[in-house]
Design a protein around this motif. Structure first.
Motif, PDB file in Angstrom:
ATOM      1  N   LEU A  56       4.113  -9.378  -0.681  1.00  0.00           N
ATOM      2  CA  LEU A  56       4.344  -9.276   0.756  1.00  0.00           C
ATOM      3  C   LEU A  56       5.026  -7.967   1.129  1.00  0.00           C
ATOM      4  CD1 LEU A  56       5.437 -12.940   1.631  1.00  0.00           C
ATOM      5  CD2 LEU A  56       3.341 -11.773   2.359  1.00  0.00           C
ATOM      6  N   GLU A  57       5.991  -7.556   0.317  1.00  0.00           N
ATOM      7  CA  GLU A  57       6.674  -6.285   0.576  1.00  0.00           C
ATOM      8  C   GLU A  57       5.671  -5.126   0.516  1.00  0.00           C
ATOM      9  OE1 GLU A  57       9.829  -5.330   1.230  1.00  0.00           O
ATOM     10  OE2 GLU A  57      10.808  -7.278   1.216  1.00  0.00           O
ATOM     11  N   LEU A  58       4.844  -5.127  -0.501  1.00  0.00           N
ATOM     12  CA  LEU A  58       3.872  -4.054  -0.673  1.00  0.00           C
ATOM     13  C   LEU A  58       2.867  -4.024   0.478  1.00  0.00           C
ATOM     14  CD1 LEU A  58       3.210  -4.411  -4.510  1.00  0.00           C
ATOM     15  CD2 LEU A  58       4.367  -2.493  -3.383  1.00  0.00           C
ATOM     16  N   LYS A  59       2.456  -5.196   0.944  1.00  0.00           N
ATOM     17  CA  LYS A  59       1.457  -5.269   2.005  1.00  0.00           C
ATOM     18  C   LYS A  59       2.028  -4.943   3.390  1.00  0.00           C
ATOM     19  CE  LYS A  59      -2.128  -8.458   0.386  1.00  0.00           C
ATOM     20  NZ  LYS A  59      -2.807  -9.748   0.656  1.00  0.00           N
ATOM     21  N   ASN A  60       3.217  -5.454   3.675  1.00  0.00           N
ATOM     22  CA  ASN A  60       3.718  -5.434   5.045  1.00  0.00           C
ATOM     23  C   ASN A  60       4.751  -4.363   5.355  1.00  0.00           C
ATOM     24  OD1 ASN A  60       2.110  -7.711   5.449  1.00  0.00           O
ATOM     25  ND2 ASN A  60       3.780  -9.122   4.950  1.00  0.00           N
ATOM     26  N   VAL A  61       5.404  -3.833   4.338  1.00  0.00           N
ATOM     27  CA  VAL A  61       6.530  -2.918   4.596  1.00  0.00           C
ATOM     28  C   VAL A  61       6.211  -1.469   4.246  1.00  0.00           C
ATOM     29  CG1 VAL A  61       8.949  -2.419   4.060  1.00  0.00           C
ATOM     30  CG2 VAL A  61       8.162  -4.798   4.210  1.00  0.00           C
ATOM     31  N   TYR A  62       5.527  -1.240   3.141  1.00  0.00           N
ATOM     32  CA  TYR A  62       5.438   0.120   2.611  1.00  0.00           C
ATOM     33  C   TYR A  62       4.085   0.804   2.794  1.00  0.00           C
ATOM     34  CZ  TYR A  62       9.831  -1.273   0.559  1.00  0.00           C
ATOM     35  OH  TYR A  62      11.118  -1.716   0.396  1.00  0.00           O
ATOM     36  N   ALA A  63       3.082   0.054   3.228  1.00  0.00           N
ATOM     37  CA  ALA A  63       1.759   0.646   3.377  1.00  0.00           C
ATOM     38  C   ALA A  63       1.752   1.802   4.372  1.00  0.00           C
ATOM     39  CB  ALA A  63       0.750  -0.422   3.798  1.00  0.00           C
ATOM     40  N   ASN A  64       2.639   1.739   5.369  1.00  0.00           N
ATOM     41  CA  ASN A  64       2.668   2.802   6.395  1.00  0.00           C
ATOM     42  C   ASN A  64       3.387   4.063   5.917  1.00  0.00           C
ATOM     43  OD1 ASN A  64       5.281   1.914   6.379  1.00  0.00           O
ATOM     44  ND2 ASN A  64       5.408   1.420   8.560  1.00  0.00           N
ATOM     45  N   LYS A  65       3.850   4.075   4.669  1.00  0.00           N
ATOM     46  CA  LYS A  65       4.508   5.266   4.131  1.00  0.00           C
ATOM     47  C   LYS A  65       3.494   6.310   3.658  1.00  0.00           C
ATOM     48  CE  LYS A  65       8.683   3.580   4.592  1.00  0.00           C
ATOM     49  NZ  LYS A  65       9.634   4.152   5.566  1.00  0.00           N
ATOM     50  N   CYS A  66       2.236   5.930   3.580  1.00  0.00           N
ATOM     51  CA  CYS A  66       1.201   6.855   3.120  1.00  0.00           C
ATOM     52  C   CYS A  66       0.982   7.955   4.160  1.00  0.00           C
ATOM     53  CB  CYS A  66      -0.109   6.116   2.869  1.00  0.00           C
ATOM     54  SG  CYS A  66       0.030   4.792   1.641  1.00  0.00           S
ATOM     55  N   VAL A  67       0.906   9.187   3.706  1.00  0.00           N
ATOM     56  CA  VAL A  67       0.810  10.313   4.639  1.00  0.00           C
ATOM     57  C   VAL A  67      -0.618  10.779   4.870  1.00  0.00           C
ATOM     58  CG1 VAL A  67       3.126  11.131   4.113  1.00  0.00           C
ATOM     59  CG2 VAL A  67       1.200  11.992   2.791  1.00  0.00           C
ATOM     60  N   SER A  77       6.243  13.550  -5.739  1.00  0.00           N
ATOM     61  CA  SER A  77       6.347  13.507  -4.277  1.00  0.00           C
ATOM     62  C   SER A  77       5.229  14.264  -3.589  1.00  0.00           C
ATOM     63  CB  SER A  77       7.702  14.060  -3.829  1.00  0.00           C
ATOM     64  OG  SER A  77       7.769  15.468  -4.024  1.00  0.00           O
ATOM     65  N   VAL A  78       4.506  15.113  -4.316  1.00  0.00           N
ATOM     66  CA  VAL A  78       3.411  15.885  -3.716  1.00  0.00           C
ATOM     67  C   VAL A  78       2.063  15.380  -4.228  1.00  0.00           C
ATOM     68  CG1 VAL A  78       4.791  17.951  -3.309  1.00  0.00           C
ATOM     69  CG2 VAL A  78       3.649  17.659  -5.521  1.00  0.00           C
ATOM     70  N   SER A  79       2.034  14.123  -4.638  1.00  0.00           N
ATOM     71  CA  SER A  79       0.809  13.529  -5.166  1.00  0.00           C
ATOM     72  C   SER A  79       0.472  12.247  -4.412  1.00  0.00           C
ATOM     73  CB  SER A  79       0.985  13.203  -6.652  1.00  0.00           C
ATOM     74  OG  SER A  79       1.782  12.028  -6.814  1.00  0.00           O
ATOM     75  N   ARG A  80      -0.661  11.682  -4.728  1.00  0.00           N
ATOM     76  CA  ARG A  80      -1.090  10.430  -4.095  1.00  0.00           C
ATOM     77  C   ARG A  80      -0.271   9.229  -4.562  1.00  0.00           C
ATOM     78  NH1 ARG A  80      -7.756  10.564  -3.993  1.00  0.00           N
ATOM     79  NH2 ARG A  80      -7.976  12.315  -2.529  1.00  0.00           N
ATOM     80  N   GLY A  81       0.564   9.431  -5.551  1.00  0.00           N
ATOM     81  CA  GLY A  81       1.396   8.335  -6.041  1.00  0.00           C
ATOM     82  C   GLY A  81       2.728   8.215  -5.339  1.00  0.00           C
ATOM     83  N   ASN A  82       2.982   9.081  -4.349  1.00  0.00           N
ATOM     84  CA  ASN A  82       4.294   9.106  -3.720  1.00  0.00           C
ATOM     85  C   ASN A  82       4.652   7.786  -3.044  1.00  0.00           C
ATOM     86  OD1 ASN A  82       6.740  10.435  -2.799  1.00  0.00           O
ATOM     87  ND2 ASN A  82       5.804  10.457  -0.770  1.00  0.00           N
ATOM     88  N   ALA A  83       3.720   7.192  -2.307  1.00  0.00           N
ATOM     89  CA  ALA A  83       4.017   5.947  -1.580  1.00  0.00           C
ATOM     90  C   ALA A  83       4.283   4.799  -2.552  1.00  0.00           C
ATOM     91  CB  ALA A  83       2.864   5.591  -0.644  1.00  0.00           C
ATOM     92  N   ILE A  84       3.517   4.728  -3.624  1.00  0.00           N
ATOM     93  CA  ILE A  84       3.733   3.675  -4.622  1.00  0.00           C
ATOM     94  C   ILE A  84       5.100   3.837  -5.264  1.00  0.00           C
ATOM     95  CG2 ILE A  84       2.885   2.638  -6.773  1.00  0.00           C
ATOM     96  CD1 ILE A  84       0.111   3.784  -6.084  1.00  0.00           C
ATOM     97  N   ALA A  85       5.420   5.056  -5.644  1.00  0.00           N
ATOM     98  CA  ALA A  85       6.709   5.319  -6.291  1.00  0.00           C
ATOM     99  C   ALA A  85       7.868   4.982  -5.359  1.00  0.00           C
ATOM    100  CB  ALA A  85       6.783   6.784  -6.726  1.00  0.00           C
ATOM    101  N   TYR A  86       7.739   5.356  -4.099  1.00  0.00           N
ATOM    102  CA  TYR A  86       8.788   5.058  -3.126  1.00  0.00           C
ATOM    103  C   TYR A  86       8.963   3.549  -2.959  1.00  0.00           C
ATOM    104  CZ  TYR A  86      11.306   4.606   1.262  1.00  0.00           C
ATOM    105  OH  TYR A  86      12.224   4.246   2.220  1.00  0.00           O
ATOM    106  N   ALA A  87       7.854   2.833  -2.846  1.00  0.00           N
ATOM    107  CA  ALA A  87       7.904   1.378  -2.662  1.00  0.00           C
ATOM    108  C   ALA A  87       8.609   0.702  -3.827  1.00  0.00           C
ATOM    109  CB  ALA A  87       6.494   0.819  -2.502  1.00  0.00           C
ATOM    110  N   LEU A  88       8.291   1.101  -5.045  1.00  0.00           N
ATOM    111  CA  LEU A  88       8.895   0.492  -6.222  1.00  0.00           C
ATOM    112  C   LEU A  88      10.409   0.665  -6.229  1.00  0.00           C
ATOM    113  CD1 LEU A  88       6.389   1.558  -9.032  1.00  0.00           C
ATOM    114  CD2 LEU A  88       6.560  -0.665  -7.931  1.00  0.00           C
ATOM    115  N   SER A  89      10.875   1.876  -5.980  1.00  0.00           N
ATOM    116  CA  SER A  89      12.323   2.129  -6.028  1.00  0.00           C
ATOM    117  C   SER A  89      13.041   1.435  -4.880  1.00  0.00           C
ATOM    118  CB  SER A  89      12.612   3.629  -6.020  1.00  0.00           C
ATOM    119  OG  SER A  89      12.083   4.241  -4.865  1.00  0.00           O
TER     120      SER A  89
END
Length: 474
Positions: free
Chosen positions: A273-284, A356-368
């Motif tokens: 739920l956190e991954l779906k509802n909270v952090y998806a909008n962090k993608c740039v 932070s300059v890659s496509r993995g930035n949002a995933i990494a941010y969500a995990l931490s």
């Protein structure tokens, strides 16, 4: 910067004996065996990664974390420099250079946390806090200590860092043959210096990651200068420090989530739920969003597969499989972050983390952020950290007060003499060697470092046991 210089094989003490021509190892491979055979490395098995004084045999320790970082760092080195060999015309990069780089990264992963005190990052916080509150209260020959020490000396305690302590341990405190510590090669030492600035050069608002924290103490300034002048990484990070940092980030961000689910801090459903509802909008951008959504879909897929296969604990199984998948994604993203910014990194002008300059930035941010929300802000962790802080506070109260008068003409109490006698002979010997012919203020500074050396060398169990013994708790 070029790799011929960056991979400097120089050491504080050069080998004086004739080399063993039958030894096929390069200088970087030799350091691997020095590290894993050291007592300092073994002590990591009883030092906290996230959960202080935890009795579980599942969650990570500093040792298992360091092994994971070592593996990730070496893998990143292989991925990145194979790409550079194939797609970039760099005369200073070939298969031999790639192998040496991987050897350095493998070793750097093993030692990147070797200077950390007991009880994880909260141990660092506790040490910083104690000195901030007490250096203006302690007195030496009628003067407050904060009036005796220089700005940089004071800053070393106010901004205490496990990273700087690692440099100190590896170059001085690991007393085996002489005063040069493990006597590791300069390329390796430079790789673990994530922040090539002193305590008076920290600038968290500069926008450059290298200025975020202190990387070395005043006591090791000469060694720092020798290392960076030899490798050519002057005023900037060594390029391999970016890779080591990414390996560390990938290891702890993924492990914290896996350990948190295993210990019941967060459930599979909460994580989803956190991954779906909270952090998806962090993608740039669309690329980052696609990578993120694919990762979330994988988590659901692994859960459904576990249900289908009638796995006994489908939630934990799904998360463990997903963590492995995410590690692969982040390794690939970090590799891209380095190679796509290669020229800027090699010129010393790159100012960010490569993830932070890659496509993995949002995933990494969500995990931490999820780990911070569900683990680090939990009452259970707060209680453990309060216990750890009480132990650190007590030990510093006792040993710092004793160290102020040690090795001076001021009278020491019988209790203070006994406290100093408990400090490791290796650390006492290092103090005597490096304080010789120094003025009074620098000797005082080194005596206070002697206390942090002693405490940082403790395992969690030893620190707890010493605290209990000194308080008469049997």
């Amino acid at each position: 910067m070029d790799w011929k210089t960056l991979l400097c094989e120089k050491r504080q003490r050069e080998h004086t004996s004739v080399g063993n021509t039958s030894d096929p190892r390069n200088e970087f491979q030799k350091d691997y065996h020095r590290i894993i055979g050291s007592a300092s490395f073994r002590r990591l098995q009883d030092k906290t990664q996230v959960f202080p004084l935890d009795k579980s045999d599942f969650v990570r320790t500093r040792l298992t974390h360091s092994l994971e970082v070592s593996s990730f760092a070496k893998s990143l080195g292989q991925m990145i420099f194979q790409n550079i060999i194939i797609y970039r015309d760099r005369e200073d990069v070939n298969e031999e250079v790639k192998d040496k780089i991987c050897n350095v990264l493998e070793c750097a992963g093993l030692i990147h946390d070797i200077g950390n005190p007991p009880f994880g990052h909260f141990g660092e916080d506790s040490i910083r806090d104690w000195f901030t509150r007490n250096l203006n209260k302690l007195e030496f020959k009628g003067q407050k200590i904060d009036k005796v020490l220089t700005e940089q000396m004071l800053g070393d305690f106010y901004h205490f860092e496990g990273n700087a302590q690692a440099v100190r341990l590896l170059t001085k405190l690991h007393f085996l043959i002489d005063k040069n510590g493990m006597n590791l090669n300069y390329a390796l030492l430079n790789t673990i210096i994530k922040y090539p600035v002193s305590s008076v050069q920290i600038n968290k608002n500069s926008g450059d990651i290298k200025d975020k924290k202190m990387g070395y103490y005043y006591a090791e300034e000469e060694i720092f200068d020798a290392v960076t002048n030899s490798t050519g990484a002057i005023g900037c990070r060594h390029p391999l420090a970016f890779i080591l940092e990414a390996a560390d980030d990938i290891a702890y961000k993924t492990a914290d989530i896996e350990d948190a689910v295993k210990k019941g801090f967060i459930s599979y459903q909460q994580l989803l739920l956190e991954l779906k509802n909270v952090y998806a909008n962090k993608c740039v951008d669309e690329g980052e969003k696609k990578e993120y959504n694919r990762a979330v879909e994988k988590l659901e897929l692994y859960y459904n597969k576990a249900i289908e296969n009638k796995v006994s604990h489908p939630e934990q199984n799904a998360v463990q499989r997903w963590i492995i998948y995410v590690q692969g994604v982040l390794l690939r993203c970090a590799s891209y972050g380095f190679t796509s910014n290669y020229n800027e990194i090699m010129s010393g002008n790159f100012r960010k983390e490569i993830l932070s300059v890659s496509r993995g930035n949002a995933i990494a941010y969500a995990l931490s952020d999820i780990a911070f929300k569900y683990v680090f802000q939990s009452k259970q962790i707060y209680k453990l950290e309060i216990s750890a802080g009480t132990i650190i506070e007590y030990l510093l109260d006792k040993f710092a007060n004793a160290a102020v008068r040690y090795d001076t003409d001021e009278k020491m109490s019988p209790l203070d003499k006994r406290l100093i006698a408990l400090i490791s002979d290796n650390y006492i010997q290092a103090y005597k060697i490096h304080s010789a012919e120094k003025d009074e203020s620098e000797k005082l500074y080194l005596r206070l470092l002697l206390v942090t050396d002693f405490i940082c060398g403790m395992t969690d169990s030893y620190a707890k046991r010493l605290y209990q013994e000194l308080n008469g708790i049997i």
